[in-house]
Design a protein around this motif. Structure first.
Motif, PDB file in Angstrom:
ATOM      1  N   SER A  34      17.450  19.026   0.907  1.00 12.17           N
ATOM      2  CA  SER A  34      17.512  19.242   2.355  1.00 12.17           C
ATOM      3  C   SER A  34      16.125  19.122   2.997  1.00 12.17           C
ATOM      4  O   SER A  34      15.989  18.584   4.092  1.00 12.17           O
ATOM      5  CB  SER A  34      18.127  20.608   2.671  1.00 12.17           C
ATOM      6  OG  SER A  34      17.356  21.642   2.108  1.00 12.17           O
ATOM      7  N   THR A  35      15.093  19.578   2.312  1.00 10.46           N
ATOM      8  CA  THR A  35      13.733  19.452   2.832  1.00 10.46           C
ATOM      9  C   THR A  35      13.313  17.986   2.873  1.00 10.46           C
ATOM     10  O   THR A  35      12.712  17.521   3.848  1.00 10.46           O
ATOM     11  CB  THR A  35      12.745  20.262   1.980  1.00 10.46           C
ATOM     12  OG1 THR A  35      13.157  21.626   1.963  1.00 10.46           O
ATOM     13  CG2 THR A  35      11.339  20.177   2.526  1.00 10.46           C
ATOM     14  N   HIS A  89      -6.759   4.124   6.416  1.00 14.35           N
ATOM     15  CA  HIS A  89      -5.784   4.452   7.447  1.00 14.35           C
ATOM     16  C   HIS A  89      -4.409   4.498   6.795  1.00 14.35           C
ATOM     17  O   HIS A  89      -4.067   3.634   5.985  1.00 14.35           O
ATOM     18  CB  HIS A  89      -5.805   3.407   8.568  1.00 14.35           C
ATOM     19  CG  HIS A  89      -7.066   3.456   9.369  1.00 14.35           C
ATOM     20  ND1 HIS A  89      -7.171   4.170  10.531  1.00 14.35           N
ATOM     21  CD2 HIS A  89      -8.279   2.901   9.154  1.00 14.35           C
ATOM     22  CE1 HIS A  89      -8.390   4.045  11.008  1.00 14.35           C
ATOM     23  NE2 HIS A  89      -9.090   3.279  10.187  1.00 14.35           N
ATOM     24  N   VAL A  90      -3.628   5.516   7.158  1.00 15.55           N
ATOM     25  CA  VAL A  90      -2.314   5.716   6.538  1.00 15.55           C
ATOM     26  C   VAL A  90      -1.255   6.032   7.578  1.00 15.55           C
ATOM     27  O   VAL A  90      -1.566   6.453   8.694  1.00 15.55           O
ATOM     28  CB  VAL A  90      -2.360   6.875   5.502  1.00 15.55           C
ATOM     29  CG1 VAL A  90      -3.261   6.546   4.333  1.00 15.55           C
ATOM     30  CG2 VAL A  90      -2.779   8.186   6.145  1.00 15.55           C
ATOM     31  N   THR A  91      -0.015   5.807   7.183  1.00 16.50           N
ATOM     32  CA  THR A  91       1.125   6.341   7.932  1.00 16.50           C
ATOM     33  C   THR A  91       1.757   7.398   7.037  1.00 16.50           C
ATOM     34  O   THR A  91       1.632   7.336   5.805  1.00 16.50           O
ATOM     35  CB  THR A  91       2.166   5.260   8.271  1.00 16.50           C
ATOM     36  OG1 THR A  91       2.670   4.698   7.069  1.00 16.50           O
ATOM     37  CG2 THR A  91       1.569   4.179   9.164  1.00 16.50           C
ATOM     38  N   TYR A  92       2.411   8.363   7.653  1.00 16.14           N
ATOM     39  CA  TYR A  92       3.031   9.453   6.898  1.00 16.14           C
ATOM     40  C   TYR A  92       4.088  10.129   7.752  1.00 16.14           C
ATOM     41  O   TYR A  92       4.185   9.885   8.965  1.00 16.14           O
ATOM     42  CB  TYR A  92       1.978  10.479   6.455  1.00 16.14           C
ATOM     43  CG  TYR A  92       1.303  11.169   7.622  1.00 16.14           C
ATOM     44  CD1 TYR A  92       1.789  12.363   8.146  1.00 16.14           C
ATOM     45  CD2 TYR A  92       0.191  10.609   8.237  1.00 16.14           C
ATOM     46  CE1 TYR A  92       1.187  12.978   9.228  1.00 16.14           C
ATOM     47  CE2 TYR A  92      -0.427  11.210   9.307  1.00 16.14           C
ATOM     48  CZ  TYR A  92       0.071  12.401   9.796  1.00 16.14           C
ATOM     49  OH  TYR A  92      -0.520  13.006  10.876  1.00 16.14           O
ATOM     50  N   LYS A  93       4.855  10.968   7.114  1.00 14.26           N
ATOM     51  CA  LYS A  93       5.786  11.844   7.813  1.00 14.26           C
ATOM     52  C   LYS A  93       5.412  13.270   7.461  1.00 14.26           C
ATOM     53  O   LYS A  93       4.831  13.524   6.402  1.00 14.26           O
ATOM     54  CB  LYS A  93       7.224  11.541   7.398  1.00 14.26           C
ATOM     55  CG  LYS A  93       7.667  10.156   7.854  1.00 14.26           C
ATOM     56  CD  LYS A  93       9.119   9.917   7.529  1.00 14.26           C
ATOM     57  CE  LYS A  93       9.527   8.530   8.031  1.00 14.26           C
ATOM     58  NZ  LYS A  93      10.949   8.279   7.812  1.00 14.26           N
ATOM     59  N   GLU A  94       5.721  14.173   8.355  1.00 13.02           N
ATOM     60  CA  GLU A  94       5.387  15.571   8.128  1.00 13.02           C
ATOM     61  C   GLU A  94       6.555  16.304   7.492  1.00 13.02           C
ATOM     62  O   GLU A  94       7.714  16.023   7.780  1.00 13.02           O
ATOM     63  CB  GLU A  94       5.005  16.257   9.439  1.00 13.02           C
ATOM     64  CG  GLU A  94       3.705  15.758  10.000  1.00 13.02           C
ATOM     65  CD  GLU A  94       3.304  16.454  11.279  1.00 13.02           C
ATOM     66  OE1 GLU A  94       4.150  17.137  11.897  1.00 13.02           O
ATOM     67  OE2 GLU A  94       2.132  16.314  11.668  1.00 13.02           O
ATOM     68  N   CYS A  95       6.221  17.257   6.615  1.00 11.85           N
ATOM     69  CA  CYS A  95       7.227  18.056   5.919  1.00 11.85           C
ATOM     70  C   CYS A  95       6.794  19.519   5.972  1.00 11.85           C
ATOM     71  O   CYS A  95       5.658  19.836   5.617  1.00 11.85           O
ATOM     72  CB  CYS A  95       7.332  17.587   4.467  1.00 11.85           C
ATOM     73  SG  CYS A  95       8.494  18.515   3.462  1.00 11.85           S
TER      74      CYS A  95
END
Length: 129
Positions: A34-35, A89-95
């Motif tokens: 779920s996380t 430089h990076v792309t990411y998603k937050e958790c």
């Protein structure tokens, strides 16, 4: 009569004491389904690698537009063939990090631009001593 090496009184086999405390670091493997799903639904953000240590298996990202914040990134959340370097430089998603879900870490990290002038290593390259 000589004793065999395995029965020698000088060779006592001892097992190290292990403390079974849960790790405070949430890795891709230990993250709940779920996380992970909630993180995948978050928007893609951009930032710059502040530091990353292949040996320790983690580093930090400075989000674009917020130089006062740093986000933790675990080695299991870095995609691609190169080890991140300072300035990439990076792309990411937050958790959100359980159990309190107050802290945030970066997941699904992808290097978009390699920092110029630095030697970038692939994951399979041997570590420098």
């Amino acid at each position: 009569m000589a004793e065999s090496p395995s029965k020698s009184p000088n060779k006592v086999l001892r097992s190290p004491v292990q403390f079974l405390m849960p790790s405070p670091i949430i890795t891709r493997r230990t993250r709940t389904h779920s996380t992970s799903r909630a993180a995948s639904n978050n928007p893609v953000k951009t930032g710059v690698i502040k530091e990353f240590c292949k040996h320790k298996g983690h580093g930090f990202i400075i989000p674009d537009g917020d130089s006062s914040t740093t986000l933790f990134v675990h080695v299991s959340d870095v995609e691609g063939e190169y080890v991140p370097c300072t300035g990439d430089h990076v792309t990411y998603k937050e958790c959100l990090v359980p159990p309190k879900k107050i802290k945030i870490q970066a997941v699904e990290v992808i290097i978009t631009h390699l920092a110029p002038g630095l030697k970038h290593h692939r994951w399979e390259d041997p570590e420098d001593d």
